[in-house]
Scaffold this motif. Structure first.
Motif, PDB file in Angstrom:
ATOM      1  N   SER A 279     -27.842   4.868   7.457  1.00  0.00           N
ATOM      2  CA  SER A 279     -26.780   5.006   6.448  1.00  0.00           C
ATOM      3  C   SER A 279     -27.042   6.187   5.528  1.00  0.00           C
ATOM      4  O   SER A 279     -26.131   6.935   5.182  1.00  0.00           O
ATOM      5  CB  SER A 279     -26.664   3.738   5.604  1.00  0.00           C
TER       6      SER A 279
ATOM      7  N   ASP B 103     -19.492   4.240  11.494  1.00  0.00           N
ATOM      8  CA  ASP B 103     -20.654   3.372  11.648  1.00  0.00           C
ATOM      9  C   ASP B 103     -20.465   2.474  12.876  1.00  0.00           C
ATOM     10  O   ASP B 103     -19.337   2.186  13.265  1.00  0.00           O
ATOM     11  CB  ASP B 103     -20.822   2.518  10.383  1.00  0.00           C
ATOM     12  N   GLU B 104     -21.545   2.048  13.471  1.00  0.00           N
ATOM     13  CA  GLU B 104     -21.494   1.203  14.675  1.00  0.00           C
ATOM     14  C   GLU B 104     -20.594   1.852  15.734  1.00  0.00           C
ATOM     15  O   GLU B 104     -19.717   1.217  16.317  1.00  0.00           O
ATOM     16  CB  GLU B 104     -20.986  -0.205  14.349  1.00  0.00           C
TER      17      GLU B 104
ATOM     18  N   GLN C  12     -22.597  -2.516   2.171  1.00  0.00           N
ATOM     19  CA  GLN C  12     -22.909  -1.120   1.865  1.00  0.00           C
ATOM     20  C   GLN C  12     -22.215  -0.650   0.598  1.00  0.00           C
ATOM     21  O   GLN C  12     -22.797   0.087  -0.203  1.00  0.00           O
ATOM     22  CB  GLN C  12     -22.498  -0.237   3.041  1.00  0.00           C
TER      23      GLN C  12
HETATM   24 MG    MG Z   1     -26.478   0.474   9.818  1.00  0.00          MG
END
Ligand code: MG
Ligand code: ADP
Ligand code: ZN
Length: 695
Positions: free
Chosen positions: A51, A143-144, A78
């Motif tokens: 991150s 992300d992901e 997050q």
């Molecule tokens: Mg992560």
């Protein structure tokens, strides 16, 4: 020229904004590239600090970073962390009311946000991408990112749309960089991510998969022998705390029960209620439980640094999953051991699960055909489909995942797009291939850790042997047993290198046929010997294939290495030959009380088709004759090979053979304790004895 003050440099931001002392491995170079505006794909294991690699560059570049995230919980987590650092963050997802979404948009347009988190489906909302495009973004983080790939296990059709929207958000001479992050992407998935997102000039950072303190062993252990081997392994306190991964809830329960006789152990699986699961997890975390026997549902929330052992009591479905699971060992950096137990029986179990989890396309077709524009209750669809309940649920679930059906909260379904068939078929195929890779991993005679590192696409780091796995250091293996090569075997090795020296390579079969010394040696024995020579570094074996009459034929080719070229008759050869599991882990008649042994064999018998449940050990004179014949043969064979009799066949396997009286190779393989290696090595002899005694 502008001179940056310390506070504006990456390390300065790391310290002043994030409060960290220094970068974790590889973070700095990734941040530098992102700050420069390069597109990049970042593949690092969970917990490696990915991150930060978009958060810090976002701040350094100024403006708003758009973060696409597939799960509300991830987004919330997050966003909360960034807000706690005093950063200006907003998020938009279906869990928030409209007012919050509107407020986020207002703040965005005012330039008041540093981070805006959105779910991928939000981009489909008319006007939303246009609204975003009104300002220039600092960067776009995905992300992901493996969710975008139909090869990935978490495939999300909404992620797939991202590629369509990116150009509109990057319409500028100096477009914001795209940063795609994931912990699990094989080279196939990596390529798919880049293609889908149109990131042709992307940099790739694939790092951190090598774990230096994990000693991996892969051992063939018959199913009934596993429980006792696991108990023996974990009886030593130095090997605890430990996690054992079981392949079914039932296995998790029974192993936990057996382990409870010697250590504080508990089962953990999805069939237990939430309260029990939390209790087990907490007790393990706190050190009150020393062993947890879990199905894959365990481990996500585990933050325990001193796990010394991870055991797989059966084959995992994918190497990605396997890597994540063994990765929970040794977080503190101290040497930890992992054991993967397998046998031919695991393949059957796996095929069963594969068919359950990826039902035939016809099932999906039936449900799809019944869907229409108007929502129909699932119960109605089910009765029409003529599938059983579980099959119907699975089919509808798969249709929904692949966009062929939309299911509302009340359980009513409407027809989706016809494209589901393509992605579904591809994913089902990929799943089967992933298991093939697991099988190849177990059969391979190259360093285990290097094989895993290579699997994740870190080719630069893949050539370094780890030095501590069962292949690199056979003598150091705990569970897997090796024996020294006999003088004859050493002579054969000499003949093999002599034969290979003048040619570039030979197929294993050709090589075997060309050597007089190995006359009468079985394929299995010969392969075992070749594996030992690979471990000694004298040869390499590659999987190869060729086409003949339109058919793809696979073979293994043997190549000689530099070290092999140097071998002369006088060269000492420290050859160790793989030989099943070590004696101390055997559930032999001495180690187990009589009664237990009887129940074990009863269990084996009751698993056989043809039902011997009522009378597990019939006093069948013909089978007594066969037992005697098999024993006689086993003694001779053991003598010939210079090994103890149980290495040839365990007593209980021998009994099971006599009871089942297999008529062909397939039936022989059905017997617990007979794996492909044993079948190959001794199959012909055993089948001959069975045939003789029944005539
Ligand atoms: Mg992560
Ligand atoms: P990933 O997404 O790769 O799984 P995260 O980004 O969630 O990992 O980071 C994992 C943990 O590491 C977080 O608790 C994060 O705060 C911490 N972390 C990240 N970078 C650093 C650093 N430079 N120094 C110390 N801790 C860090
Ligand atoms: Zn190794």
């Amino acid at each position: 020229m502008t001179v940056l003050s310390h506070a504006d440099t990456p390390i300065g931001l790391l310290q002043s904004v994030f409060g960290f002392v220094g970068f974790l491995a590889n973070q700095e170079k990734v941040c530098d590239a992102a700050i420069e505006g390069r597109d990049l794909l970042l593949v690092m294991p969970t917990g490696a600090g990915k991150s930060l690699c978009y958060q810090l560059p976002a701040i350094a570049r100024g403006g708003t970073a758009l973060v696409i995230s597939p799960l509300i919980s991830l987004m919330e987590d997050q966003a909360a962390k960034l807000a706690a650092l005093g950063l200006r963050v907003a998020r938009i997802h279906s869990g928030l009311d409209r007012g919050a979404a509107r407020q986020a948009c207002v703040e965005y347009l005012e330039g008041a946000l540093q981070f805006l988190f959105v779910a991928p489906e939000r981009l489909r909302v008319p006007g939303f991408p246009e609204m975003l495009a009104k300002r220039k973004l600092a960067l776009i983080a995905i992300d992901e990112a493996h969710c975008i790939s139909q090869w990935g296990h978490d495939f999300r059709p909404d992620y797939r749309m991202l590629g369509q929207y990116l150009p509109g958000l990057r319409n500028s001479p100096d477009p914001p960089p795209v940063i795609a992050l994931t912990a699990t992407a094989t080279p196939t998935v990596q390529a798919d991510i880049l293609a889908q997102l149109g990131m042709a000039n992307s940099l790739k950072f694939i790092h951190g998969f090598r774990r230096k303190n994990l000693a991996i062993e892969v051992v063939e252990v018959a199913v009934p022998a596993r429980a006792s081997a696991i108990c023996h392994l974990l009886a030593s306190s130095a090997r605890r705390p430990a996690i054992v991964y079981a392949t079914s809830r039932k296995q998790s329960e029974s192993l936990a029960a057996e382990l409870s006789l010697i250590v504080r152990a508990a089962a953990y699986h999805a069939g237990l209620d939430a309260e029990t699961r939390t209790r087990v997890q907490k007790a393990f975390q706190a050190g009150e439980l020393e062993v947890v026997v879990a199905t894959i549902a365990f481990g996500m929330g585990i933050d325990k640094a001193d796990i010394r052992t991870v055991i797989h009591a059966g084959l995992p479905a994918t190497l990605e999953g396997y890597y994540q699971e063994i990765g929970r060992a040794g977080r503190d950096g101290a040497l930890s051991r992992t054991f993967l137990m397998h046998s031919y029986a695991d393949q059957r179990t796996h095929n069963f699960f594969l068919n359950r989890d990826y039902p035939p396309v016809e099932h999906l077709n039936k449900v799809f055909a019944a869907l229409g524009e108007d929502p129909r209750p699932a119960a109605e669809l089910w009765s029409e489909s003529k599938l059983d309940e579980e099959e119907f649920d699975k089919a509808l679930e798969k249709l929904e995942i692949h966009g062929g059906a939309r299911v509302d909260f009340g359980g009513a379904a409407t027809k989706g797009a016809a494209g589901w068939k393509k992605t579904y078929t591809i994913q089902a195929q990929y799943r089967a291939e992933q298991f093939e890779r697991v099988l190849r991993f177990t059969r391979s005679s190259t360093c285990r850790m290097s094989a895993l590192v290579r699997h994740f696409g870190d080719v630069n780091d893949a050539n370094q042997p780890c030095g501590i796995c069962d292949i690199c250091d056979p003598a150091g293996a705990v569970l897997r047993q090796f024996r020294r090569a006999t003088p004859t075997e050493r002579r054969i090795v000499q003949a093999i290198v002599d034969r290979l020296r003048p040619v570039s390579y030979m197929a294993t079969g050709t090589l075997q046929r060309s050597l007089e010394l190995v006359d009468g040696m079985s394929r299995g024995d010969f392969d075992g010997l070749l594996d030992a020579i690979v471990r000694a570094g004298l040869i390499e074996i590659e999987e190869a294939e060729f086409e003949k009459n339109g058919e793809i034929l696979r073979f293994r080719k043997v190549l000689i290495t530099e070290i092999g070229l140097e071998v002369r008759p006088a060269t000492p050869l420290p050859l160790l030959i793989g030989d099943g599991i070590a004696d101390e882990f055997e559930a032999g008649s001495k180690a187990l009380p009589r009664q237990k042994k009887a129940t074990t064999s009863a269990r084996i018998a009751s698993q056989k088709p043809g039902g011997m449940e009522t009378n597990p050990e019939p006093a069948d004179p013909a089978s007594e004759v066969l037992v005697a014949l098999l024993r006689e043969w086993r003694t001779a064979e053991a003598k010939r090979l210079g090994v103890p009799a149980f290495v040839v066949l365990h007593d209980r396997t021998l009994q099971a053979v006599a009871r089942a009286r297999p008529a062909n190779g397939a039936q022989l393989l059905e017997i617990d304790g007979i794996g492909p290696a044993k079948a190959e090595r001794f199959g012909v002899a055993i089948l001959k004895l069975c045939a003789v005694s029944s005539s």
